[in-house]
Design a protein around this motif. Structure first.
Motif, PDB file in Angstrom:
ATOM      1  N   MET A  58       4.132  45.290  45.905  1.00  0.00           N
ATOM      2  CA  MET A  58       5.253  45.909  45.181  1.00  0.00           C
ATOM      3  C   MET A  58       6.469  44.986  45.269  1.00  0.00           C
ATOM      4  SD  MET A  58       6.979  49.668  45.755  1.00  0.00           S
ATOM      5  CE  MET A  58       7.484  49.278  47.446  1.00  0.00           C
ATOM      6  N   ASN A  59       6.921  44.473  44.129  1.00  0.00           N
ATOM      7  CA  ASN A  59       8.067  43.569  44.079  1.00  0.00           C
ATOM      8  C   ASN A  59       9.375  44.339  44.158  1.00  0.00           C
ATOM      9  OD1 ASN A  59       6.513  41.197  43.789  1.00  0.00           O
ATOM     10  ND2 ASN A  59       6.277  41.590  41.592  1.00  0.00           N
ATOM     11  N   LEU A  60      10.282  43.825  44.978  1.00  0.00           N
ATOM     12  CA  LEU A  60      11.584  44.469  45.108  1.00  0.00           C
ATOM     13  C   LEU A  60      12.428  44.219  43.867  1.00  0.00           C
ATOM     14  CD1 LEU A  60      13.329  46.125  47.033  1.00  0.00           C
ATOM     15  CD2 LEU A  60      14.206  43.984  47.984  1.00  0.00           C
ATOM     16  N   PHE A  61      12.343  43.016  43.322  1.00  0.00           N
ATOM     17  CA  PHE A  61      13.087  42.671  42.112  1.00  0.00           C
ATOM     18  C   PHE A  61      12.121  42.561  40.934  1.00  0.00           C
ATOM     19  CE2 PHE A  61      15.823  41.168  45.511  1.00  0.00           C
ATOM     20  CZ  PHE A  61      17.079  41.571  45.082  1.00  0.00           C
ATOM     21  N   VAL A  62      12.347  43.344  39.881  1.00  0.00           N
ATOM     22  CA  VAL A  62      11.476  43.297  38.710  1.00  0.00           C
ATOM     23  C   VAL A  62      11.651  41.964  37.998  1.00  0.00           C
ATOM     24  CG1 VAL A  62      11.510  45.795  38.396  1.00  0.00           C
ATOM     25  CG2 VAL A  62      13.206  44.394  37.232  1.00  0.00           C
ATOM     26  N   LYS A  63      10.605  41.554  37.281  1.00  0.00           N
ATOM     27  CA  LYS A  63      10.642  40.268  36.583  1.00  0.00           C
ATOM     28  C   LYS A  63      11.004  40.403  35.105  1.00  0.00           C
ATOM     29  CE  LYS A  63       7.246  38.226  39.720  1.00  0.00           C
ATOM     30  NZ  LYS A  63       5.913  37.567  39.851  1.00  0.00           N
ATOM     31  N   ASP A  64      11.217  41.629  34.672  1.00  0.00           N
ATOM     32  CA  ASP A  64      11.538  41.897  33.273  1.00  0.00           C
ATOM     33  C   ASP A  64      12.962  41.438  32.952  1.00  0.00           C
ATOM     34  OD1 ASP A  64      11.868  42.833  30.742  1.00  0.00           O
ATOM     35  OD2 ASP A  64      11.526  44.947  31.211  1.00  0.00           O
ATOM     36  N   LYS A  65      13.086  40.382  32.167  1.00  0.00           N
ATOM     37  CA  LYS A  65      14.407  39.844  31.827  1.00  0.00           C
ATOM     38  C   LYS A  65      15.234  40.823  31.004  1.00  0.00           C
ATOM     39  CE  LYS A  65      13.064  34.967  32.030  1.00  0.00           C
ATOM     40  NZ  LYS A  65      12.965  33.687  31.268  1.00  0.00           N
ATOM     41  N   ASN A  66      14.564  41.672  30.237  1.00  0.00           N
ATOM     42  CA  ASN A  66      15.286  42.654  29.424  1.00  0.00           C
ATOM     43  C   ASN A  66      16.056  43.648  30.290  1.00  0.00           C
ATOM     44  OD1 ASN A  66      14.479  41.640  26.911  1.00  0.00           O
ATOM     45  ND2 ASN A  66      12.546  42.773  26.990  1.00  0.00           N
ATOM     46  N   PHE A  67      15.500  43.932  31.467  1.00  0.00           N
ATOM     47  CA  PHE A  67      16.182  44.838  32.399  1.00  0.00           C
ATOM     48  C   PHE A  67      17.511  44.243  32.832  1.00  0.00           C
ATOM     49  CE2 PHE A  67      17.039  45.457  36.968  1.00  0.00           C
ATOM     50  CZ  PHE A  67      17.440  46.787  36.936  1.00  0.00           C
ATOM     51  N   TYR A  68      17.487  42.997  33.284  1.00  0.00           N
ATOM     52  CA  TYR A  68      18.717  42.350  33.758  1.00  0.00           C
ATOM     53  C   TYR A  68      19.704  42.138  32.608  1.00  0.00           C
ATOM     54  CZ  TYR A  68      15.967  41.467  37.944  1.00  0.00           C
ATOM     55  OH  TYR A  68      15.197  41.625  39.064  1.00  0.00           O
ATOM     56  N   ARG A  69      19.166  41.822  31.429  1.00  0.00           N
ATOM     57  CA  ARG A  69      20.027  41.624  30.270  1.00  0.00           C
ATOM     58  C   ARG A  69      20.715  42.940  29.897  1.00  0.00           C
ATOM     59  NH1 ARG A  69      16.359  39.805  27.079  1.00  0.00           N
ATOM     60  NH2 ARG A  69      16.553  37.662  27.794  1.00  0.00           N
ATOM     61  N   GLY A  70      19.935  44.018  29.904  1.00  0.00           N
ATOM     62  CA  GLY A  70      20.497  45.328  29.577  1.00  0.00           C
ATOM     63  C   GLY A  70      21.505  45.800  30.608  1.00  0.00           C
ATOM     64  N   LEU A  71      21.195  45.556  31.893  1.00  0.00           N
ATOM     65  CA  LEU A  71      22.089  45.963  32.970  1.00  0.00           C
ATOM     66  C   LEU A  71      23.416  45.206  32.892  1.00  0.00           C
ATOM     67  CD1 LEU A  71      21.721  47.947  35.416  1.00  0.00           C
ATOM     68  CD2 LEU A  71      21.331  45.915  36.820  1.00  0.00           C
ATOM     69  N   LEU A  72      23.327  43.890  32.702  1.00  0.00           N
ATOM     70  CA  LEU A  72      24.543  43.072  32.651  1.00  0.00           C
ATOM     71  C   LEU A  72      25.372  43.342  31.401  1.00  0.00           C
ATOM     72  CD1 LEU A  72      23.271  39.608  33.963  1.00  0.00           C
ATOM     73  CD2 LEU A  72      24.910  41.138  35.078  1.00  0.00           C
ATOM     74  N   SER A  73      24.704  43.632  30.286  1.00  0.00           N
ATOM     75  CA  SER A  73      25.430  43.864  29.033  1.00  0.00           C
ATOM     76  C   SER A  73      26.335  45.088  29.131  1.00  0.00           C
ATOM     77  CB  SER A  73      24.450  44.039  27.871  1.00  0.00           C
ATOM     78  OG  SER A  73      23.725  45.253  27.999  1.00  0.00           O
ATOM     79  N   ILE A  74      26.005  46.013  30.029  1.00  0.00           N
ATOM     80  CA  ILE A  74      26.850  47.191  30.235  1.00  0.00           C
ATOM     81  C   ILE A  74      27.718  47.023  31.476  1.00  0.00           C
ATOM     82  CG2 ILE A  74      26.854  49.694  30.631  1.00  0.00           C
ATOM     83  CD1 ILE A  74      24.119  49.732  29.192  1.00  0.00           C
ATOM     84  N   ALA A  75      27.119  46.506  32.560  1.00  0.00           N
ATOM     85  CA  ALA A  75      27.839  46.406  33.837  1.00  0.00           C
ATOM     86  C   ALA A  75      29.054  45.494  33.750  1.00  0.00           C
ATOM     87  CB  ALA A  75      26.900  45.920  34.934  1.00  0.00           C
ATOM     88  N   LEU A  76      28.935  44.353  33.074  1.00  0.00           N
ATOM     89  CA  LEU A  76      30.050  43.410  33.020  1.00  0.00           C
ATOM     90  C   LEU A  76      31.257  43.970  32.259  1.00  0.00           C
ATOM     91  CD1 LEU A  76      28.276  39.952  32.567  1.00  0.00           C
ATOM     92  CD2 LEU A  76      29.437  40.835  34.595  1.00  0.00           C
ATOM     93  N   PRO A  77      31.061  44.524  31.058  1.00  0.00           N
ATOM     94  CA  PRO A  77      32.224  45.132  30.378  1.00  0.00           C
ATOM     95  C   PRO A  77      32.814  46.311  31.152  1.00  0.00           C
ATOM     96  CG  PRO A  77      30.455  44.741  28.816  1.00  0.00           C
ATOM     97  CD  PRO A  77      29.875  44.500  30.179  1.00  0.00           C
ATOM     98  N   VAL A  78      31.939  47.122  31.779  1.00  0.00           N
ATOM     99  CA  VAL A  78      32.436  48.254  32.561  1.00  0.00           C
ATOM    100  C   VAL A  78      33.241  47.749  33.756  1.00  0.00           C
ATOM    101  CG1 VAL A  78      31.783  50.203  34.048  1.00  0.00           C
ATOM    102  CG2 VAL A  78      30.643  49.871  31.853  1.00  0.00           C
ATOM    103  N   ALA A  79      32.719  46.699  34.426  1.00  0.00           N
ATOM    104  CA  ALA A  79      33.430  46.131  35.571  1.00  0.00           C
ATOM    105  C   ALA A  79      34.782  45.545  35.140  1.00  0.00           C
ATOM    106  CB  ALA A  79      32.579  45.059  36.240  1.00  0.00           C
ATOM    107  N   LEU A  80      34.802  44.879  33.995  1.00  0.00           N
ATOM    108  CA  LEU A  80      36.066  44.345  33.484  1.00  0.00           C
ATOM    109  C   LEU A  80      37.042  45.470  33.163  1.00  0.00           C
ATOM    110  CD1 LEU A  80      34.829  41.476  31.131  1.00  0.00           C
ATOM    111  CD2 LEU A  80      36.171  41.216  33.234  1.00  0.00           C
TER     112      LEU A  80
END
Length: 451
Positions: free
Chosen positions: A1-23
């Motif tokens: 069981m991998n702790l970090f998923v390898k799906d790039k879409n997950f990280y892309r989707g997370l960052l696309s919302i997290a970065l503007p929200v953080a800003l």
């Protein structure tokens, strides 16, 4: 069981919302910092007064946040199914709730400010200054509520840039008008705390104007119109009550708990109150990225659950846990590095500064648990529709453990400030332990759209 998923879409989707929200959160922090630093320059009494008066504002913000978050839990899952009509119905229910709440809180602030502030502190000088501020700032509540709820809901469909525009405008307007009206620059009268309140009201009206223009002229995803507010939505109202109302109640009860904690702190003296106000500003700064990821996690998890990909949602949850722990460690270090320069901004007594150092030291450890709790409860569990569980553990740990113990420690036993503060923050640790068990067992997925 991998702790970090390898799906790039997950990280892309997370960052696309997290970065503007953080800003956006960073900009909101700038607004808060401008308020507290400028008011803090007036003195300890004014800083304590605004801090106490803002307890009512804080409760209303949390109620608005809960309403918007409850709506976004539903909207995120419906967006996973591309059901726009249901999202429009959710917005109608959301606006009706915040309209009623906004009117109630405004009446409370405008007509009963002295009674509200007297609940938190007995210092007459602080009460008088607080009344001046609360009576004016209460006029901004309805605008504030609509702004907060709208921004929360549209995040569920990955509309995030408008929030940055709104927050930036609010920062510029509020900071400039604070400088003009608090201190009497550019020929304006020096209004002190009243000037800070007027600045906040004007900034909130500007936010609503920007949001309205965007929703009417530029939004292509939801296309909500005013006439929809007057349509009947009994079916969606029932769903909102089932899935969204626990979030609203959760935020309201948590906010009320924070208000009670403010009462405990206020009754221990203006020095502790001022120190806590400073600590809250620093806490807001270091948790920006944490809550950015938490808000993004709720959307990503909600969209994934709404699309019926339950196993993928569980994999994403494990990765979010790992990310939140790393953010907590970074936050711990940041608190210690920023402690001295932040305290140095304020014109407060040596005792208040010493209290600030003590409780900030405590918070540097607490922030690790804040990161984990936020991402599990606001992100994973709410995004997965497990809103009732979040409500229960928030009530139990805050109201049944940390508040009673903190009240006894501070008001009865008279224990040191740092120890009282530590006791008042024990719920963060208990929430992490309980929520972690829930997440790892995988029993938190509740697909609201299929009922």
């Amino acid at each position: 069981m991998n702790l970090f998923v390898k799906d790039k879409n997950f990280y892309r989707g997370l960052l696309s919302i997290a970065l503007p929200v953080a800003l956006q959160q960073l900009i909101l922090f700038g607004v808060s910092l401008a308020d507290t630093v400028m008011v803090g320059m007036l003195g300890e009494v004014q800083l304590s007064a605004v801090s106490i008066a803002n307890q009512l504002t804080f409760i209303f913000i949390l109620l608005s946040f809960g309403t918007g978050s409850g709506a976004s839990v539903l909207a995120a899952q419906y967006w996973g199914r591309k059901d726009v009509e249901s999202i429009q119905k959710i917005m109608t229910v959301m606006y009706r709730i915040i309209l009623v709440a906004g009117v109630f809180f405004t009446l409370l602030a405008v007509f009963f400010p002295r009674q509200v502030i007297a609940v938190f502190i007995t210092d007459l000088e602080v009460i008088e200054e607080g009344v001046k501020y609360l009576r004016i700032v209460g006029l901004s509540y309805l605008f504030m509520g609509v702004s907060i709820t709208t921004i929360h809901l549209i995040r569920a469909v990955s509309i995030v840039k408008i929030a940055l525009i709104v927050s930036t405008s609010s920062l510029v307007i509020c900071a400039f008008l604070n400088w003009v009206l608090i201190f009497g620059n550019l020929g304006a009268p020096a209004l002190g705390v009243s000037g800070a309140a007027i600045s906040t009201c004007i900034a909130r009206v500007a936010e609503i104007i920007i949001i309205a223009v965007y929703m009417i002229k530029y939004d292509k995803k939801i296309q909500y119109r005013l006439k929809m507010f007057f349509t009947r939505n009994l079916g969606m109202a029932r769903k909102f009550l089932e899935a969204g109302m626990p979030v609203i109640i959760n935020e309201l009860i948590w906010g009320s708990g924070m208000a009670v904690i403010a009462v405990i702190i206020g009754r221990m003296g203006r020095e502790f109150t001022a120190a806590n106000a400073i600590c809250m500003v620093l806490a807001q700064l270091v948790t920006i990225a944490m809550f950015g990821v938490a808000n993004a996690s709720a959307v990503v998890i909600g969209n994934t659950v709404g699309a019926g990909e339950y196993e993928k949602a569980k994999e994403y949850a494990r990765t979010i846990l790992a990310i939140s722990f790393l953010l907590g460690l970074i936050g711990c270090v940041a608190v210690q590095l920023l402690k001295t320069p932040v305290i140095g901004f304020y014109n407060i007594s040596p005792l208040a500064k010493e209290y600030a150092r003590q409780i900030i030291n405590v918070h540097s450890v607490v922030v690790i648990f804040v990161a984990l709790a936020a991402n599990m409860m606001v992100g994973i569990l709410r995004g997965g529709g497990d809103t009732r569980f979040v409500l229960v553990i928030d009530i139990v740990f805050m109201w049944c453990i940390c508040i009673p113990l903190g009240a006894v420690a501070g008001l009865v036993l008279g224990l040191p400030v740092w120890l009282v503060y530590s006791i008042l923050k024990t719920d963060e640790i208990l929430k992490v332990i309980t929520a972690l068990i829930r997440v790892l067992r995988g029993k938190w997925i509740n697909d609201i759209t299929i009922r």
